[in-house]
Every structure is written in structure tokens, then in C-alpha cells.
Design a protein around this motif. Structure first.
Motif, PDB file in Angstrom:
ATOM      1  N   GLY A 213       0.809  -1.209   0.000  1.00  0.00           N
ATOM      2  CA  GLY A 213       0.000   0.000   0.000  1.00  0.00           C
ATOM      3  C   GLY A 213       0.843   1.260   0.000  1.00  0.00           C
ATOM      4  N   LYS A 214       0.515   2.199   0.876  1.00  0.00           N
ATOM      5  CA  LYS A 214       1.123   3.527   0.877  1.00  0.00           C
ATOM      6  C   LYS A 214       2.647   3.502   1.025  1.00  0.00           C
ATOM      7  N   PRO A 215       3.236   2.696   1.927  1.00  0.00           N
ATOM      8  CA  PRO A 215       4.697   2.689   2.039  1.00  0.00           C
ATOM      9  C   PRO A 215       5.383   2.351   0.712  1.00  0.00           C
ATOM     10  N   MET A 216       4.868   1.356   0.006  1.00  0.00           N
ATOM     11  CA  MET A 216       5.454   0.982  -1.279  1.00  0.00           C
ATOM     12  C   MET A 216       5.267   2.084  -2.310  1.00  0.00           C
ATOM     13  N   GLU A 217       4.101   2.691  -2.315  1.00  0.00           N
ATOM     14  CA  GLU A 217       3.848   3.795  -3.243  1.00  0.00           C
ATOM     15  C   GLU A 217       4.804   4.959  -2.972  1.00  0.00           C
ATOM     16  N   ASN A 218       5.068   5.258  -1.695  1.00  0.00           N
ATOM     17  CA  ASN A 218       6.003   6.330  -1.334  1.00  0.00           C
ATOM     18  C   ASN A 218       7.393   6.069  -1.902  1.00  0.00           C
ATOM     19  N   VAL A 219       7.883   4.851  -1.694  1.00  0.00           N
ATOM     20  CA  VAL A 219       9.227   4.496  -2.154  1.00  0.00           C
ATOM     21  C   VAL A 219       9.301   4.570  -3.673  1.00  0.00           C
ATOM     22  N   LEU A 220       8.306   4.015  -4.337  1.00  0.00           N
ATOM     23  CA  LEU A 220       8.328   3.990  -5.801  1.00  0.00           C
ATOM     24  C   LEU A 220       8.223   5.390  -6.392  1.00  0.00           C
ATOM     25  N   SER A 221       7.540   6.282  -5.702  1.00  0.00           N
ATOM     26  CA  SER A 221       7.471   7.671  -6.144  1.00  0.00           C
ATOM     27  C   SER A 221       8.852   8.304  -6.138  1.00  0.00           C
ATOM     28  N   ALA A 222       9.616   8.048  -5.070  1.00  0.00           N
ATOM     29  CA  ALA A 222      10.977   8.577  -4.985  1.00  0.00           C
ATOM     30  C   ALA A 222      11.876   7.940  -6.043  1.00  0.00           C
ATOM     31  N   HIS A 240       7.801  -9.212  -7.259  1.00  0.00           N
ATOM     32  CA  HIS A 240       7.113 -10.329  -6.613  1.00  0.00           C
ATOM     33  C   HIS A 240       5.767 -10.574  -7.287  1.00  0.00           C
ATOM     34  N   LEU A 241       5.359 -11.833  -7.365  1.00  0.00           N
ATOM     35  CA  LEU A 241       4.118 -12.189  -8.053  1.00  0.00           C
ATOM     36  C   LEU A 241       2.861 -11.774  -7.309  1.00  0.00           C
ATOM     37  N   ASN A 242       2.974 -11.559  -6.001  1.00  0.00           N
ATOM     38  CA  ASN A 242       1.796 -11.183  -5.225  1.00  0.00           C
ATOM     39  C   ASN A 242       1.162  -9.919  -5.829  1.00  0.00           C
ATOM     40  N   PRO A 243      -0.127  -9.956  -6.140  1.00  0.00           N
ATOM     41  CA  PRO A 243      -0.765  -8.797  -6.782  1.00  0.00           C
ATOM     42  C   PRO A 243      -0.695  -7.521  -5.955  1.00  0.00           C
ATOM     43  N   TYR A 244      -0.609  -7.637  -4.619  1.00  0.00           N
ATOM     44  CA  TYR A 244      -0.461  -6.448  -3.788  1.00  0.00           C
ATOM     45  C   TYR A 244       0.853  -5.730  -4.067  1.00  0.00           C
ATOM     46  N   VAL A 245       1.827  -6.462  -4.593  1.00  0.00           N
ATOM     47  CA  VAL A 245       3.118  -5.899  -4.966  1.00  0.00           C
ATOM     48  C   VAL A 245       3.158  -5.632  -6.464  1.00  0.00           C
ATOM     49  N   ASN A 246       2.857  -6.656  -7.244  1.00  0.00           N
ATOM     50  CA  ASN A 246       3.020  -6.606  -8.692  1.00  0.00           C
ATOM     51  C   ASN A 246       2.226  -5.467  -9.330  1.00  0.00           C
ATOM     52  N   ASP A 247       0.968  -5.340  -8.936  1.00  0.00           N
ATOM     53  CA  ASP A 247       0.112  -4.322  -9.549  1.00  0.00           C
ATOM     54  C   ASP A 247       0.609  -2.914  -9.244  1.00  0.00           C
ATOM     55  N   VAL A 248       1.048  -2.693  -8.006  1.00  0.00           N
ATOM     56  CA  VAL A 248       1.506  -1.362  -7.599  1.00  0.00           C
ATOM     57  C   VAL A 248       2.797  -0.990  -8.317  1.00  0.00           C
ATOM     58  N   VAL A 249       3.745  -1.911  -8.372  1.00  0.00           N
ATOM     59  CA  VAL A 249       5.037  -1.630  -9.004  1.00  0.00           C
ATOM     60  C   VAL A 249       4.843  -1.279 -10.478  1.00  0.00           C
ATOM     61  N   HIS A 250       4.079  -2.076 -11.186  1.00  0.00           N
ATOM     62  CA  HIS A 250       3.888  -1.823 -12.617  1.00  0.00           C
ATOM     63  C   HIS A 250       3.109  -0.526 -12.861  1.00  0.00           C
ATOM     64  N   ALA A 251       2.177  -0.214 -11.985  1.00  0.00           N
ATOM     65  CA  ALA A 251       1.420   1.032 -12.144  1.00  0.00           C
ATOM     66  C   ALA A 251       2.309   2.250 -11.899  1.00  0.00           C
ATOM     67  N   GLU A 252       3.148   2.194 -10.867  1.00  0.00           N
ATOM     68  CA  GLU A 252       3.965   3.344 -10.485  1.00  0.00           C
ATOM     69  C   GLU A 252       5.129   3.582 -11.450  1.00  0.00           C
ATOM     70  N   LEU A 253       5.705   2.515 -12.002  1.00  0.00           N
ATOM     71  CA  LEU A 253       6.900   2.662 -12.830  1.00  0.00           C
ATOM     72  C   LEU A 253       6.622   2.505 -14.329  1.00  0.00           C
ATOM     73  N   LYS A 254       5.363   2.439 -14.678  1.00  0.00           N
ATOM     74  CA  LYS A 254       4.990   2.304 -16.090  1.00  0.00           C
ATOM     75  C   LYS A 254       5.511   3.498 -16.893  1.00  0.00           C
ATOM     76  N   GLY A 255       6.152   3.213 -18.016  1.00  0.00           N
ATOM     77  CA  GLY A 255       6.625   4.270 -18.891  1.00  0.00           C
ATOM     78  C   GLY A 255       7.967   4.863 -18.524  1.00  0.00           C
ATOM     79  N   VAL A 256       8.594   4.392 -17.434  1.00  0.00           N
ATOM     80  CA  VAL A 256       9.926   4.870 -17.057  1.00  0.00           C
ATOM     81  C   VAL A 256      10.946   4.009 -17.811  1.00  0.00           C
ATOM     82  N   ASN A 257      11.608   4.592 -18.788  1.00  0.00           N
ATOM     83  CA  ASN A 257      12.429   3.803 -19.714  1.00  0.00           C
ATOM     84  C   ASN A 257      13.610   3.100 -19.060  1.00  0.00           C
ATOM     85  N   ASN A 258      14.165   3.678 -18.006  1.00  0.00           N
ATOM     86  CA  ASN A 258      15.321   3.049 -17.356  1.00  0.00           C
ATOM     87  C   ASN A 258      14.927   2.226 -16.131  1.00  0.00           C
TER      88      ASN A 258
END
Length: 327
Positions: A213-222, A240-258
């Protein structure tokens, strides 16, 4: 002497592999019980270390809660311990599998040996539920294998008798060096396969329950902001395959080329990418330890760490999960 090793996750199997072979060389009758708490990641490690589970409980289900997991483990582990005549049970670390294995062993008055005993953050919710699991395993155990002086001192402060504590060092380092020695050439080839030999990259992992949730979103924003500002630096993130992780990571970093988002890696692949990294960001306990063997600096994405030696030695920094501190 008949000894059961009870485990359920990849880190447990990695850290118990040297114990398994040491006991086997001593002629002990070993029974290996895999709960399958992390089935896919666990099986690849058992194959790498050539260990076959005598029992595979297959308890993992997508998005199951801790109560459901605990209920399954109690039922299935009880049947095994009831039917097998055991002299000892060995558990490692702080997982729900380890705790339930120790608890059911206690019910049948079988001595419990705890590998990696004495780690503490002194915050029952960080990490969750591991901090409480390992404290409860301590109460249930007859022998405590402490990896560090800090861990031993924690046990002494809690009233564990010194003659029940053995200072052992960390078995993950034994496993890591075994893999490096046997597969060094393959580790170099793996980085080539992922086109990382000529890239400056940060290796990142993040999956802990308390960071959902929010802690992961905070880190990925930075992380996202840093990558946009530093286009010559790559992020390699086995997600990680867990959707609580996988969905957030792909949503937050989508389109970041590096940002290079990968499927979960097997252990050999993970070690290869650790070895070639610039530095590491993680909320994993095991990776904090493994990074030291590769002389890699670690940003620990947690509020507390039960491995203060890394911070004290100046090879890691506890940065938490607030956006401004994460990178």
C-alpha cells in the motif's frame, strides 16, 4: 537420530542447505518438510541445492491471509509430526511455517533447534508477522543457533541460558559462496543475457507485508523521480508475483524507460544481478546479508532492521519508506 527440517520459503531453504548437508555427513536420518509457503521460489532453490522434500504440503494460495495459512499449517504439520518418531525438529528464521513447526513440535514434546535465533527489532509490527514469530520460536526452542554477537546478546537479555546458545555465523554466506564457486561462469552469462554487463544499475526488491500500500507507493514515487533525473542509471526490479506488490510496481513505474521490471528471478540469477549492481535497495532480510558478501551498499526500505550489524559497519542505511528518504 531422526531430525526433521521444516521450511516453507526460499530464504529458509537457502539457509538450511548447509545444515542439511552437515547433518547428512554425520549420518543423521533426515526428514525434509516443505510447506510450500512460497512454492515457485522455493522449488528452484531445492533443485539448485539438490535437496528433495520428503513432504510437500502445498499450502500456498493466492491472497490468503495469515489465519488461513496458519490453519492449514497446523493441520498438515501435526499429522506428519504425529506419525514420524522424531528426536529433533529444526526450523530457521521467522516465517509462519517456522513458528507452526516449532509450536506443533512443542505439543509433542520434541526438542526444537532454531537456526538464526535472536534477531530482534523490538517492534512487534516491523517486520510483520516475523518479529513476533521469532520471539515465540525462542520460547519454544531448546537450542538457539545465533548468527551474531548481537543476536546472542538479545537472547541472553530475554533470559535464555548461555549454555543453550551456540554462536554460529550466518549459514546464508556458506550457501552463497557454494553457489559462487560452482556457478561463477554462469553468473557472468546471466548478466549478459539481461544486457546488464555495460550498465550502471541499482538492484531493487520490495515485497514485505508491512510495506504493502502507501509505504510501497512512497518508495516507488521517490525511485521514479530519481530515474527520470538520472537517465544513465537503471533500476532492475524483479517484481514479486503477489498482486499487492506486482500491480503497484507496474502502475507506479509504467513508462519509465530506465526501469527494468522482471519476473521473479531464481536464486542464481538474483546473486548474479547482486554481484553486478551499483548498490541495492531492499526490504528483504536475506538480501541485506548477501549484499555484504558482494561488498554492496544497501538502502534498507524498512522502519527497523533486525540486522543492525550492517548499519553499524557503514555498509547499509536504514531509510524507511517515506518518499524523501527512499533514495
Amino acid at each position: 537420530m531422526k531430525i526433521a527440517l521444516i521450511f516453507g520459503t526460499r530464504p529458509e531453504a537457502i539457509k538450511l542447505a548447509p545444515v542439511y548437508y552437515a547433518l547428512k555427513n554425520e549420518g543423521c536420518d533426515l526428514l525434509t518438510v516443505s510447506s510450500g509457503q512460497h512454492k515457485e521460489m522455493l522449488n528452484q532453490v531445492l533443485e539448485l541445492f539438490e535437496i528433495k522434500a520428503d513432504y510437500d504440503l502445498q499450502v500456498m494460495r493466492v491472497c490468503q491471509n495469515l489465519s488461513d495459512l496458519t490453519e492449514k499449517l497446523i493441520s498438515k504439520i501435526d499429522k506428519i509430526i504425529r506419525d514420524e518418531k522424531l528426536d529433533y525438529i529444526i526450523v530457521q528464521g521467522d516465517t509462519t511455517t517456522a513458528f507452526i513447526g516449532a509450536l506443533i513440535g512443542f505439543y509433542y514434546k520434541i526438542p526444537i533447534a532454531h537456526v538464526e535465533a535472536g534477531l530482534r527489532t523490538n517492534d512487534i509490527y516491523n517486520p510483520f508477522p516475523e518479529e513476533v514469530n521469532r520471539r515465540l520460536i525462542t520460547v519454544l526452542s531448546s537450542i538457539h543457533f545465533a548468527p551474531t554477537i548481537n543476536a546472542k546478546n538479545n537472547l541472553l537479555k530475554e533470559g535464555v541460558s548461555e549454555d543453550k546458545i551456540l554462536l554460529t555465523g550466518n549459514t546464508i554466506i556458506d550457501s552463497l559462496f557454494w553457489v559462487k564457486e560452482k556457478h561463477q561462469k554462469k553468473m557472468k552469462e546471466i548478466r549478459k543475457i539481461y544486457s546488464l554487463n555495460d550498465k550502471k544499475y541499482i538492484l531493487m526488491t520490495m515485497h514485505r507485508r508491512e510495506n504493502w500500500g502507501k509505504p510501497m507507493e512512497n518508495v516507488l514515487s521517490a525511485v521514479k523521480r530519481y530515474l527520470i533525473e538520472n537517465k544513465d542509471t537503471y533500476l532492475v526490479f524483479p517484481v514479486h508475483l503477489n498482486p499487492y506488490v506486482n500491480d503497484v510496481v507496474h502502475a507506479e513505474l509504467k513508462g519509465v524507460n530506465n526501469a527494468v521490471l522482471l519476473e521473479p528471478l531464481n536464486y542464481l540469477e538474483l546473486l548474479s544481478l547482486m554481484e553486478g549492481s551499483y548498490y541495492i535497495m531492499t526490504d528483504s532480510g536475506g538480501i541485506q546479508e548477501e549484499a555484504t558478501a558482494f561488498n554492496k551498499f544497501v538502502l534498507v526500505l524498512r522502519k527497523e532492521t533486525e540486522r543492525p550489524e550492517i548499519i553499524e559497519a557503514g555498509i547499509g542505511k536504514l531509510v524507511g519508506t517515506e518518499t524523501k528518504k527512499s533514495i
